[in-house]
Scaffold this motif. Structure first.
Motif, short mmCIF file in Angstrom:
data_model
loop_
_atom_site.label_atom_id
_atom_site.label_comp_id
_atom_site.label_asym_id
_atom_site.label_seq_id
_atom_site.Cartn_x
_atom_site.Cartn_y
_atom_site.Cartn_z
N ILE A 3 3.60 -6.36 5.72
CA ILE A 3 3.66 -4.64 4.11
C ILE A 3 4.21 -4.11 4.29
O ILE A 3 5.06 -3.66 5.47
CB ILE A 3 2.14 -4.29 5.25
CG1 ILE A 3 0.98 -3.28 4.67
CG2 ILE A 3 2.21 -3.40 6.31
CD1 ILE A 3 -0.16 -2.17 4.78
N TYR A 4 4.19 -4.28 2.31
CA TYR A 4 5.11 -2.66 2.44
C TYR A 4 4.76 -1.60 2.06
O TYR A 4 3.52 -1.83 1.90
CB TYR A 4 5.71 -3.98 0.99
CG TYR A 4 6.19 -4.83 0.85
CD1 TYR A 4 7.90 -4.68 1.72
CD2 TYR A 4 5.48 -6.14 0.70
CE1 TYR A 4 8.66 -6.40 1.70
CE2 TYR A 4 6.76 -7.39 1.31
CZ TYR A 4 8.12 -7.42 1.44
OH TYR A 4 8.58 -8.23 1.54
N LEU A 5 5.42 -0.74 2.49
CA LEU A 5 4.80 0.58 2.94
C LEU A 5 5.22 0.86 1.18
O LEU A 5 6.84 1.32 1.21
CB LEU A 5 4.77 1.25 4.05
CG LEU A 5 4.01 0.76 4.32
CD1 LEU A 5 4.52 1.12 6.15
CD2 LEU A 5 2.33 0.61 4.31
N LYS A 57 13.21 -3.45 7.49
CA LYS A 57 14.17 -2.76 6.33
C LYS A 57 13.54 -2.18 5.01
O LYS A 57 11.96 -1.30 4.35
CB LYS A 57 13.54 -4.45 5.49
CG LYS A 57 15.14 -4.51 4.25
CD LYS A 57 14.80 -6.02 4.14
CE LYS A 57 15.35 -6.73 2.27
NZ LYS A 57 15.14 -7.50 1.85
N LYS A 58 14.13 -1.19 4.53
CA LYS A 58 14.00 0.15 2.97
C LYS A 58 14.69 -0.68 2.36
O LYS A 58 15.81 -1.10 1.87
CB LYS A 58 14.69 1.09 3.54
CG LYS A 58 13.96 1.77 4.60
CD LYS A 58 14.39 2.92 4.72
CE LYS A 58 13.92 4.37 6.38
NZ LYS A 58 14.22 5.39 6.45
N GLU A 68 9.66 -2.28 4.49
CA GLU A 68 8.47 -3.70 5.00
C GLU A 68 8.95 -3.14 7.01
O GLU A 68 9.44 -2.81 7.42
CB GLU A 68 9.89 -4.27 4.84
CG GLU A 68 9.01 -6.04 4.94
CD GLU A 68 10.68 -6.86 4.87
OE1 GLU A 68 10.21 -7.75 5.10
OE2 GLU A 68 11.39 -6.87 3.82
N THR A 69 7.26 -3.40 6.84
CA THR A 69 6.98 -3.07 8.22
C THR A 69 5.26 -4.69 8.18
O THR A 69 5.61 -5.18 7.45
CB THR A 69 6.65 -2.65 8.83
OG1 THR A 69 6.50 -2.07 10.29
CG2 THR A 69 5.65 -1.48 7.82
N MET A 97 1.13 -0.76 0.00
CA MET A 97 -0.07 -0.45 -0.43
C MET A 97 1.10 1.16 0.11
O MET A 97 2.27 0.70 0.56
CB MET A 97 -1.31 -0.05 1.53
CG MET A 97 -2.13 1.13 1.56
SD MET A 97 -3.23 0.91 3.04
CE MET A 97 -1.57 2.22 3.51
N PRO A 98 0.04 2.66 -0.44
CA PRO A 98 1.58 3.58 -0.57
C PRO A 98 1.55 4.02 1.31
O PRO A 98 0.38 4.00 1.74
CB PRO A 98 0.56 4.74 -0.79
CG PRO A 98 -0.87 4.07 -2.14
CD PRO A 98 -0.56 2.80 -1.44
#
Length: 477
Positions: free
Chosen positions: A84-86, A57-58, A74-75, A42-43
């Motif tokens: 979830i990836y933002l 992680k980025k 990544e969180t 999601m954004p």
């Protein structure tokens, strides 16, 4: 065990404007409970990072659109521990207003670019899992905001994982003027009538439909309706040609969130075996709205976007006859400014019977569901509708028009009758259904029987998830 990348522009409890967020917040959790490896994307809208765990992680995906780096964070969602990836890009997503509309309620002028970049990132993860150390087996897209991802995968001319595209509401087709197409970094080969061209524009939703391996809608009846000109919103021809891959799967309900036995947001918990306790919620809701606390009069409720699609102009025509018989109405919603004004005028005209709250308030929507006797959902079309599914569990009888998911879940007659139904989208048909509701309410035994039927229905995600597993498996096999 399947690895599923689930892409959506809004996910509850992080952000919500409608039913898409509820589905995106619940279906992945239900699939994970069945042992599948599901990750969301999601954004990263403004304020979202405060609602998730610390970033693990980025991953920098570069600056392909010239608006700043696209950074994948990544969180996990704290409430349900879902990964979830933002997608972070300050220029695109960190806005003061909502996810799609500016403070004046109009679409952001760069929505094509915002959700084009989001879709590009989705496609990158689906195609190049090594970037994040996790390769999905299935890509599940939702609505137009993610549909461009199918176009990117098509334009890259690589073998890619199977794509499912779910339509939550066909009317929102995400179409844009052709002069914006060069911003998208997509091949013009995709711009024909069999591709993503849509009446001289280009459409994210159509891209999601034509380039997906399966299309789903959120109810069986809506899947049948959208291949007709009446409900197809200009895409019926495309959908008729793709009927072979079109499936209707009714949405489920997260009963951890929406159940009067477990709901922490209502005044008095109750169940199918203690339905008389529902009355305490009615009295509390009347008190909160400064209406006379008389439980013997029928209380209608509305929780909705205030739009003509939802048939809420019909309520304004039909309700005076019911108010004259002593009924009352409590409304929570926002949308069309003319409708907002008309409902506020109704409140001024009937201050002891009508209460209107413009806006959206999640906790209040729970109190309303538990407190009213009958919920009005007179939609001209309704892909699924979740409010009627919530209402059933609360013993709040839905009054619906026979369309889409409403037709699949609410029945006026038969052994399992659980609400009230009308067919023609006009005020007279609605008024007659409201008068039938009043007559039933005045017969306590008939009302209790319908309430018991309503509360006994099970629309949990558990049953629905089996259908999703079958569809995913069929694509992989």
């Amino acid at each position: 065990m399947m690895r599923i990348l689930f892409a959506a522009s809004e996910i509850y409890p992080l952000i919500k404007t409608g039913g898409l967020a509820d589905v995106a917040g619940a279906l992945p959790v239900a699939l994970r409970a069945k042992g599948h490896d599901v990750k969301l994307i999601m954004p990263a809208y403004k304020g979202i990072l405060e609602k998730v765990e610390a970033i693990h992680k980025k991953t920098n995906l570069g600056n392909p659109f010239g608006v700043g780096d696209l950074i994948l964070l990544e969180t996990r969602i704290i409430e349900n521990d879902t990964p979830i990836y933002l997608l972070q890009c300050q220029a695109l997503f960190e806005r003061d207003a909502g996810p799609y509309l500016d403070q004046d309620g109009t679409d952001y002028v760069d929505n094509h670019l915002r959700f084009g970049a989001f879709s590009w990132a989705i496609a990158m993860l689906a195609q190049h899992g090594h970037l994040i150390g996790w390769q999905a087996d299935i890509l599940h897209l939702n609505d137009w905001q993610t549909g461009f991802a199918a176009a990117y995968l098509k334009s890259w001319k690589l073998n890619h994982i199977p794509i499912i595209s779910t339509v939550h509401n066909l009317r929102y087709n995400g179409s844009f003027e052709m002069n914006r197409f060069p911003d998208m970094r997509l091949s013009s080969e995709l711009l024909d009538m069999h591709g993503m061209e849509f009446y001289g524009r280009f459409s994210g939703l159509k891209a999601g439909l034509v380039y997906a391996d399966a299309i789903t809608t959120v109810s069986p009846t809506y899947a049948k309706e959208i291949v007709t000109s009446e409900y197809g919103d200009g895409l019926d021809g495309t959908l008729r040609a793709m009927r072979y891959k079109l499936h209707g799967i009714l949405n489920g309900v997260d009963y951890e969130q929406w159940s009067p036995e477990k709901d922490q947001l209502i005044s008095q918990a109750y169940s199918i075996d203690s339905i008389e306790k529902k009355c305490a919620n009615k009295l509390a809701l009347l008190n909160e709205n400064k209406l006379p606390e008389d439980p013997s009069t029928l209380l209608f409720g509305i929780v909705s976007r205030l739009t003509e699609q939802k048939g809420l102009d019909l309520v304004l025509e039909a309700i005076p006859a019911l108010l004259q018989k002593g009924c009352r109405l409590i409304v929570l919603g926002s949308g069309d400014k003319a409708l907002e004004s008309a409902y506020l005028a109704l409140q001024q005209q009937y201050p002891n019977q009508v209460s209107i709250k413009i806006g959206y308030d999640e906790a209040y929507s729970h109190r309303l569901q538990a407190g009213v006797d009958a919920l009005l959902i007179p939609s001209r079309f309704e892909p699924c509708g979740l409010t009627q599914l919530y209402a059933l569990k609360y013993g709040t009888l839905p009054l619906v028009r026979k369309t889409g998911g409403l037709a699949d879940s609410v029945f006026e007659t038969g052994e399992q009758a659980n609400g009230f139904v009308f067919e023609q989208a006009n005020a007279q048909a609605l008024k007659e259904a409201m008068l039938r509701t009043l007559a039933c309410f005045e017969d306590i035994n008939a009302w209790r029987e319908k309430q018991s039927n309503a509360m006994a229905y099970d629309f949990s995600w558990e049953g629905t998830t089996v259908k999703w597993e079958q569809l995913y498996s069929s694509l992989l096999n």
